[in-house]
Design an enzyme around this catalytic site. Structure first.
Site, PDB file in Angstrom:
ATOM      1  N   CYS A 184     -18.055 -17.266-100.110  1.00 41.79           N
ATOM      2  CA  CYS A 184     -17.372 -18.538 -99.876  1.00 41.79           C
ATOM      3  C   CYS A 184     -18.244 -19.470 -99.047  1.00 41.79           C
ATOM      4  CB  CYS A 184     -16.048 -18.301 -99.149  1.00 41.79           C
ATOM      5  SG  CYS A 184     -14.703 -17.782-100.228  1.00 41.79           S
ATOM      6  N   CYS A 196     -48.372 -26.617-102.650  1.00 42.03           N
ATOM      7  CA  CYS A 196     -49.373 -27.619-102.286  1.00 42.03           C
ATOM      8  C   CYS A 196     -49.518 -27.711-100.768  1.00 42.03           C
ATOM      9  CB  CYS A 196     -49.009 -28.983-102.871  1.00 42.03           C
ATOM     10  SG  CYS A 196     -47.408 -29.609-102.367  1.00 42.03           S
TER      11      CYS A 196
END
Length: 614
Positions: A184, A196
């Site tokens: 939940c 990168c």
């Protein structure tokens, strides 16, 4: 004077083994108003929490206990998993834990069974769970906890969920329809960094450690061929003909080249030539401090041998250079057969020396603080601080909450927390407890709501969707996946995956496999309103709907390439910034990223200062 009476034999004045436990069992029932004789308990996990938990269960008076654990005992477990000894190393945890607790005083009626296996195996399916009155989780990974949560919901069995990290821990009951389930509140996604960042402009020690461990080590010793510089940032339009896109110097060992010569060539390639390549990518350094080369010829190298014992302080740059060259020589000379298939292991001194030295040299290039060998081992070796007393406290809470559930007093159940520091208004509470929350109506697991998935449907193939989203991100075990148009009945559903592989013949498997390389936007059932992926996992007895939204997500924010929203309307994805943000802003954004891919380095850190690298 009369001679003293002979001393009784050791243990002769003790009552029979069953007597103390009978008294203890009666006391437990009087205190808890709960009869334990017929309660059947399933304990999942026999590690740090599990050892304390099964000990507590036996000494509390539980008589019918089944334990399941997949792991075997390692030497590193012995400092906190007190049921195990050195001679138990490499034996299954569950079996040894059973043997150990049977040495405690216990009633003759005690029946404790141990299974060495994975809780996700077919033999531990829903029918197996139905034979128990309560399930107690003592697991240390999210995937298994999700699986147990789903099976308990499917079989309507109460679950006591728990977890610890360092000095903090939590326990709560999961009761179908009454309380939040484990999913939940989705587990916060681990911090992710685009490749990168790791390759071209690191700004944290963990980036450099990831580069040394995941890229450089694998390139030299693991047989993986990867460029250590990401040239796509210089030419995002795909034109690789600029000075920053020059071909990387080869790192293969040449015929007749000695180990030392090869090590020095690696050093010059990585910390001189590659840095020059980065400096030629001028656009990277408009808003960043440019890197500096570490020139091997300018360094006065010390003897590397004594530095292996220096773990608590960071080595200097010349010391790092000496250790890196020495570790490469040792591996190439003494472990020739392993070169090409070697994997990093935090307990491998050569590998740890190499990663520590290379990561620190990388840090020096990018003006990042250097780390000690001990710090690098913690980060690169996935070391989670484990505190024995935290495990003991949490195991005690598990039993207390289980007693409430078994006596039917569900309103008395609490969310129990072990804090590192006092909390509350007066800052005097270390073990707070609060009422359990109601289920989240947007939860796709216990509320069955439709989830939303945003991704680039022209790039994501069926195979990527199944592996990265359905199985890895959502933890489905044996999913059957169909693409369905719920609005237009004339469109036939398209099956993409079958959870029960054994039910398929070769032709049927081939029919499904043909879709694996197909982009999602090129399937016969066209994406659009009312088109959903129906996922059904019989091993978890869970079904869910996933509505897909085609969207181009910013790589910096979503390195995984997708955003999953479990039942809640998906927030609009952030647009890529028109101009480069400052470094602090970029770091804040990266900390909010969700998910991961093979081209992302994922870390998790707790408040004890240790960072976990996955």
């Amino acid at each position: 004077r009369a001679a003293p009476a002979p001393r009784a034999a050791k243990g002769a004045d003790r009552a029979p083994r069953s007597m103390p436990l009978t008294a203890r069992q009666k006391a437990t029932q009087e205190l808890s108003d709960c009869s334990l004789e017929k309660a059947r308990v399933l304990v999942v996990g026999a590690g740090g929490i599990g050892c304390e938990l099964v000990k507590n269960l036996v000494l509390t008076g539980f008589e019918d206990i089944t334990m399941i654990d997949l792991d075997t005992i390692d030497y590193s477990n012995l400092n906190r998993q007190f049921l195990f000894r050195a001679h138990h190393v490499n034996r299954p945890k569950a079996l040894v834990a059973r043997e150990a607790v049977l040495e405690f005083p216990h009633d003759e009626g005690l029946d404790i069974k141990a299974e060495h296996g994975n809780i996700k195996e077919a033999r531990f399916g829903p029918d197996f769970f139905r034979t128990f009155d309560i399930v107690l989780n003592a697991l240390d990974n999210v995937d298994a906890r999700r699986h147990v949560n789903r099976v308990c919901l499917a079989t309507d069995k109460p679950l006591i969920e728990s977890g610890t990290m360092g000095y903090v821990g939590q326990v709560r009951a999961i009761l179908k329809g009454r309380t939040k389930c484990f999913e939940c509140d989705p587990v916060a996604p681990p911090k992710s960094y685009p490749i990168c960042t790791v390759r071209n402009h690191p700004d944290k020690p963990v980036h450099c450690i990831a580069w040394a461990k995941e890229l450089l080590f694998k390139k030299i010793f693991g047989g993986e061929d990867t460029d250590l510089v990401d040239t796509s940032e210089e030419h995002p339009d795909g034109d690789d003909n600029g000075p920053g896109a020059a071909a990387p110097p080869p790192l293969q060992r040449q015929p007749g080249e000695t180990a030392r010569q090869y090590a020095e060539r690696i050093f010059r390639t990585v910390f001189e030539a590659d840095v020059e390549r980065l400096l030629n990518m001028a656009t990277l350094w408009k808003e960043r401090t440019p890197p500096v080369k570490v020139v091997l010829g300018s360094l006065s190298l010390p003897d590397a041998a004594p530095l292996a014992e220096v773990e608590q302080r960071a080595w200097t740059v010349p010391e790092c250079a000496a250790v890196m060259l020495s570790s490469i020589e040792r591996i190439l000379t003494d472990r020739t057969a392993e070169v090409g298939s070697l994997s990093f292991d935090k307990d491998d001194p050569d590998a740890l020396d190499f990663v520590t030295a290379a990561a620190n040299l990388r840090s020096a290039v990018f003006h990042i603080p250097l780390q000690s060998r001990w710090d690098v081992k913690e980060i690169a070796g996935n070391i989670i601080p484990a505190i024995a007393t935290t495990n003991a406290i949490i195991a005690g809470f598990i039993v207390l909450e289980a007693l409430k559930v078994l006596r039917g007093d569900l309103d008395a159940c609490r969310y129990c927390v072990c804090n590192r520091l006092p909390s509350g208004r007066k800052r005097d509470v270390l073990l707070p407890a609060s009422r359990l929350d109601a289920p989240n109506r947007h939860c796709f697991v216990c509320a069955g709501s439709t989830s939303t998935l945003q991704l680039d449907a022209s790039r994501f193939t069926v195979g990527m969707f199944l592996e990265q989203v359905v199985k890895k991100h959502l933890s489905f075990h044996k999913p059957t996946v169909d693409l369905v148009n719920e609005i237009d009945d004339s469109v036939n559903p398209l099956q993409l995956c079958e959870g029960d592989d054994d039910a398929l013949d070769d032709d049927e498997k081939a029919q499904l496999d043909r879709w694996l390389d197909t982009p999602l936007d090129q399937l016969p059932v066209k994406l659009g309103p009312g088109v959903v992926f129906m996922v059904d996992d019989t091993s978890q007895q869970l079904k869910c709907k996933i509505a897909l939204s085609h969207c181009l997500l910013d790589e910096e924010h979503f390195p995984s390439g997708f955003q999953f929203s479990g039942g809640m309307p998906a927030p609009p994805p952030p647009a890529p910034p028109a101009v480069a943000d400052d470094e602090s802003s970029a770091r804040n954004k990266r900390q909010k990223t969700e998910g991961q891919t093979a081209a992302a380095v994922t870390v998790v850190d707790d408040e004890d200062g240790a960072i976990l690298l996955e």
